[in-house]
Scaffold this motif. Structure first.
Motif, mmCIF file in Angstrom:
data_model
loop_
_atom_site.group_PDB
_atom_site.id
_atom_site.type_symbol
_atom_site.label_atom_id
_atom_site.label_comp_id
_atom_site.label_asym_id
_atom_site.label_seq_id
_atom_site.Cartn_x
_atom_site.Cartn_y
_atom_site.Cartn_z
ATOM 1 N N THR A 181 -11.605 1.968 -5.879
ATOM 2 C CA THR A 181 -12.623 0.933 -5.699
ATOM 3 C C THR A 181 -14.011 1.536 -5.537
ATOM 4 O O THR A 181 -14.171 2.683 -5.096
ATOM 5 N N ILE A 189 1.664 -4.088 -5.017
ATOM 6 C CA ILE A 189 1.568 -5.456 -5.510
ATOM 7 C C ILE A 189 2.995 -5.948 -5.697
ATOM 8 O O ILE A 189 3.715 -5.451 -6.570
ATOM 9 N N ARG A 237 -4.942 2.474 -6.210
ATOM 10 C CA ARG A 237 -6.088 1.560 -6.261
ATOM 11 C C ARG A 237 -7.380 2.334 -6.008
ATOM 12 O O ARG A 237 -7.551 2.961 -4.952
ATOM 13 N N SER A 293 -11.546 -13.128 -9.781
ATOM 14 C CA SER A 293 -12.321 -11.996 -10.265
ATOM 15 C C SER A 293 -12.521 -12.103 -11.773
ATOM 16 O O SER A 293 -11.757 -12.757 -12.475
ATOM 17 N N SER A 325 -5.398 -14.036 -5.382
ATOM 18 C CA SER A 325 -4.619 -12.854 -5.009
ATOM 19 C C SER A 325 -5.266 -12.068 -3.877
ATOM 20 O O SER A 325 -4.567 -11.475 -3.048
ATOM 21 N N THR A 326 -6.597 -12.043 -3.819
ATOM 22 C CA THR A 326 -7.263 -11.214 -2.812
ATOM 23 C C THR A 326 -8.246 -11.989 -1.941
ATOM 24 O O THR A 326 -8.929 -11.389 -1.117
ATOM 25 N N SER A 327 -8.351 -13.295 -2.106
ATOM 26 C CA SER A 327 -9.311 -14.064 -1.314
ATOM 27 C C SER A 327 -8.842 -15.502 -1.207
ATOM 28 O O SER A 327 -7.882 -15.912 -1.862
ATOM 29 N N GLU A 369 -6.607 -0.514 -10.826
ATOM 30 C CA GLU A 369 -5.255 -0.319 -10.292
ATOM 31 C C GLU A 369 -4.377 0.335 -11.348
ATOM 32 O O GLU A 369 -4.197 -0.198 -12.452
#
Length: 744
Positions: free
Chosen positions: A106, A97, A104, A145, A438-440, A76
């Motif tokens: 990936t 964010i 971003r 993560s 934050s993401t899960s 990011e």
């Protein structure tokens, strides 16, 4: 104690209080053995700190610690930087964010243990300010993560790596914490942007007012923001020259109960000041001076942490149910404050609580946080759960804990209790059902027997997510109650009251600390979450229940001397077949009923006992785990069915079987019929007495030819082999209403 203990950094710290580390748990079949957040090493570097208009080469190296089928790298880039040459092989998309735009990039690939994947690109600085290039590496499981970052403070002429010290001096300390008073007041609101992009007020933050002019800097007083971030601060409004004060406010994420600092050094607290408001009119209170942290500024992250600490403190002290005391530990003359250490430019292998002095720990009551934590909703409340356990004095002796994951068994139940308690504090703080990163997120409320990836039985009590699930079920009620065994709640207040009674060594020990009137709910919560390895429920006559198959549940019923009893079980119209087994509680072989037609009820008929009241237990199995079935026990009604004297009775929806008795002589034919009064579909069975058995399966009965819905069923025993009291069993297959049973 940390949520994921670091094997080296914390070893000496934890040993001082009886906590040591151990190798990570063994993974469930088909699952990686690494703990999410510790499956990769991530290195991020820039070859220079670029000023506005300058470029630098970015290098990212991601090394998996084991083979992973679905590894993902996320890079990011903040809006103060842009790609001059993006790394090859990544998909890019705009994202946000909080309120900070990012570019971003990936890539998902099949990772091989020890094989480093390298990404290179060139970035150009396009604007001044804090610039964090954040890199995440994760596998497909929910959880934290593995991360790394390159942090640059970009300037117009020159830049520096990390967060510069200048412009962020130590907070002004005062000798006495007393609010100012005077004829002039200023008011305003301290706000920040949350990680979800919404604006929030900063509660319980400290606001200091200063008069700044050519004569120097005079502290006018201080105030604390309320729950919405609002403050009002009063002071003498006239300067020596007769003009109004030139007011500058300074804000700090500090309260009586926690503070957010950059390091372990005393007083190294985040502080920021707004612009000066000149010549505030003396004798007035209408001047408004607001403060909002700048996008991406360290103060934004500090306020996110401060607000999360407030959320936890507000929730937990509310559960203490003592409105007169707002300390983490009631009755303390001087409530212990916890120090939160965080820097936006410092990556830690994990965030952790310090139970004593040691590496990177000034002493007890300190939490060290990774740079990414302001983006995590529940990590800080989790670590505050460890602080609460330590400060309250109820931390058990754990032995070896090691790294851990919410869905995997730990080395012992004590470790699972410590981590499960902290998980519960975090989730219950927000009255949620999921632990969120934050993401899960992981659902801790719903997992039950046979939930994918969750251990059951003896392993469940060693699993922190199972422990948290039990505590959630104990605390909640109403619409949050789940089917079968989560049948109410005692509230978080009762959970905390039991927690504070004594040092619980594990979840089972904690359950004994609940008041006796709550033990039934506690047993239900343990079984709902697949922790208990056995559960027994009593069946009441003609009261059907619905339960799932293949769990270690036994239903029990008692017989009345001289009466036939029938226990029946059947799946739903679209369900898998279930089979029934009934066993005398005093011991003996089970009688099993296994009709191959899923919608036909299996049943076991228990013959009359002439002398004593006996107990029997039942279990139900199926080819499909957690297949829901209905079960009912029925005791024969008083009086025998006589020839020429029909009996009419209701069979409501949900009922499975009705039993009546009739006397039949050996060799004397007998015919019976049953007529549905309301179009039902019925089956008719007759069970002969058998002196060699205590109970008989459905297959031992004679059955009428099924006529279907709204049809009379007729059964003739042309040559009875024994004289005695026969059971006449009517099975309801569909419909409800009255039935007419006749012996012709």
């Amino acid at each position: 104690m940390s949520r994921r203990l670091m094997a080296t950094t914390l070893a000496g710290v934890l040993a001082a209080v009886g906590l040591t580390t151990a190798p990570a748990h063994a993974a469930a079949p088909g699952q990686p053995s690494c703990v999410p957040g510790d499956c990769f090493t991530v290195n991020v570097s820039l070859d220079r700190a670029p000023a506005v208009g300058q470029s630098a080469r970015l290098t990212v190296e991601v090394t998996p610690k084991q083979d992973l089928p679905d590894a993902t790298t996320i890079i990011e880039l903040p809006d103060t930087l842009k790609w001059a040459t993006p790394p090859a092989g990544l998909d890019r998309a705009a994202a946000t964010i909080g309120r900070s735009p990012v570019d971003r990039a990936t890539r998902t690939w099949r990772a091989r243990a020890g094989r480093t994947v390298r990404y290179e690109g060139v970035v150009t600085a396009v604007g001044p300010g804090p610039s964090s290039i954040r890199v995440q590496a994760r596998d497909g499981r929910p959880g934290p993560s593995s991360g790394g970052l390159a942090y640059v403070t970009v300037g117009a002429q020159s830049s520096v790596f990390g967060m510069p010290r200048e412009g962020r001096g130590r907070r002004t300390e005062r000798t006495a914490r007393a609010a100012a008073a005077g004829d002039t007041c200023v008011q305003g609101r301290v706000t920040y942007f949350k990680a979800d992009g919404t604006v929030g007020g900063v509660p319980m933050a400290e606001v200091d007012a200063f008069d700044t002019d050519t004569n120097g800097r005079l502290n006018l007083g201080w105030a604390e923001t309320d729950a919405s971030g609002a403050y009002k601060l009063c002071f003498p409004g006239t300067e020596e020259d007769g003009t109004g004060q030139d007011v500058n406010i300074e804000v700090s994420p500090v309260s009586n109960y926690w503070s957010v600092g950059m390091s372990e050094k005393a007083g190294d607290i985040y502080t920021d000041a707004g612009p000066t408001t000149p010549d505030v009119p003396p004798g007035t209170s209408a001047t408004v001076i607001d403060y909002r942290s700048a996008a991406g500024d360290p103060m934004e992250g500090a306020f996110r942490l401060h607000s999360a600490a407030y959320d936890t403190w507000k929730a937990y002290t509310g559960w203490l149910n003592d409105p007169a005391d707002d300390c983490w530990k009631p009755g303390e003359a001087n409530c212990q404050s916890v120090t939160l250490i965080w820097r936006p430019d410092k990556v830690l292998p994990t965030s952790y609580y310090c139970p004593s002095a040691g590496p990177d720990c000034l002493g007890r009551f300190q939490i060290n946080l990774d740079a990414s934590i302001p983006l995590e909703k529940m990590t800080l409340p989790h670590e505050l759960g460890h602080f609460i356990m330590d400060y309250t004095g109820v931390t058990p002796s754990t032995g070896l804990c090691g790294q851990h994951y919410m869905k995997a068994p730990m080395i012992n139940p004590a470790c699972a209790w410590i981590e499960g308690w902290a998980d519960w504090v975090a989730v219950q703080t927000y009255d949620d059902t999921h632990y969120r990163w934050s993401t899960s997120a992981i659902d801790l409320e719903s997992p039950r027997w046979f939930s994918d990836g969750w251990p059951s039985g003896a392993d469940a009590v060693r699993t922190e997510g199972r422990v948290a699930g039990v505590l959630l079920d104990l605390a909640d009620s109403g619409t949050r109650d789940e089917k079968y065994w989560d049948l109410g709640g005692v509230g978080p207040e009762t959970v905390v009251a039991a927690f504070r009674k004594a040092v619980a060594q594990d979840l089972d020990h904690f359950m004994t600390l609940l008041d006796p009137q709550h033990h039934d709910l506690a047993e239900g919560a343990l079984f709902q979450n697949a922790v208990s390895t056995q559960h027994v429920e009593d069946l009441a006559d003609r009261h059907p229940i619905r339960r799932p198959a293949n769990v270690p549940l036994q239903t029990a019923f008692a017989t009345t001397p001289g009466k036939w009893h029938v226990v029946a079980a059947v799946t739903g119209p679209d369900g898998a077949d279930v089979d029934l087994a009934t066993t005398p509680n005093a011991g003996g072989d089970a009688v099993r009923s296994a009709d191959w037609t899923a919608t036909s009820a299996d049943f076991v008929a228990v013959q009359p006992s002439s002398a004593t009241r006996n107990w029997f237990v039942n279990s139900v199995s199926s080819d499909a785990d957690y297949e829901e079935y209905a079960m009912e026990v029925t005791e024969a009604a008083a009086g025998n069915l006589e020839a020429g004297t029909p009996q009419e009775f209701p069979m409501a929806a949900g009922r499975l079987a009705e039993v009546r008795t009739t006397w039949i002589e050996k060799g004397v034919p007998a015919t019976l019929t049953v007529v549905p009064r309301n179009g039902q579909d019925l089956d008719l069975f007759v069970m002969a007495p058998d002196s060699a058995a205590w109970g008989l399966p459905r297959s031992a009965a004679r059955r009428s030819a099924s006529g279907g819905p709204n049809k009379m069923e007729r059964l003739t025993i042309s040559d009875p082999k024994v004289t005695g009291l026969y059971a006449v069993i009517v099975v309801r297959k569909a419909g409800d209403g009255n039935v007419l049973l006749t012996r012709v």
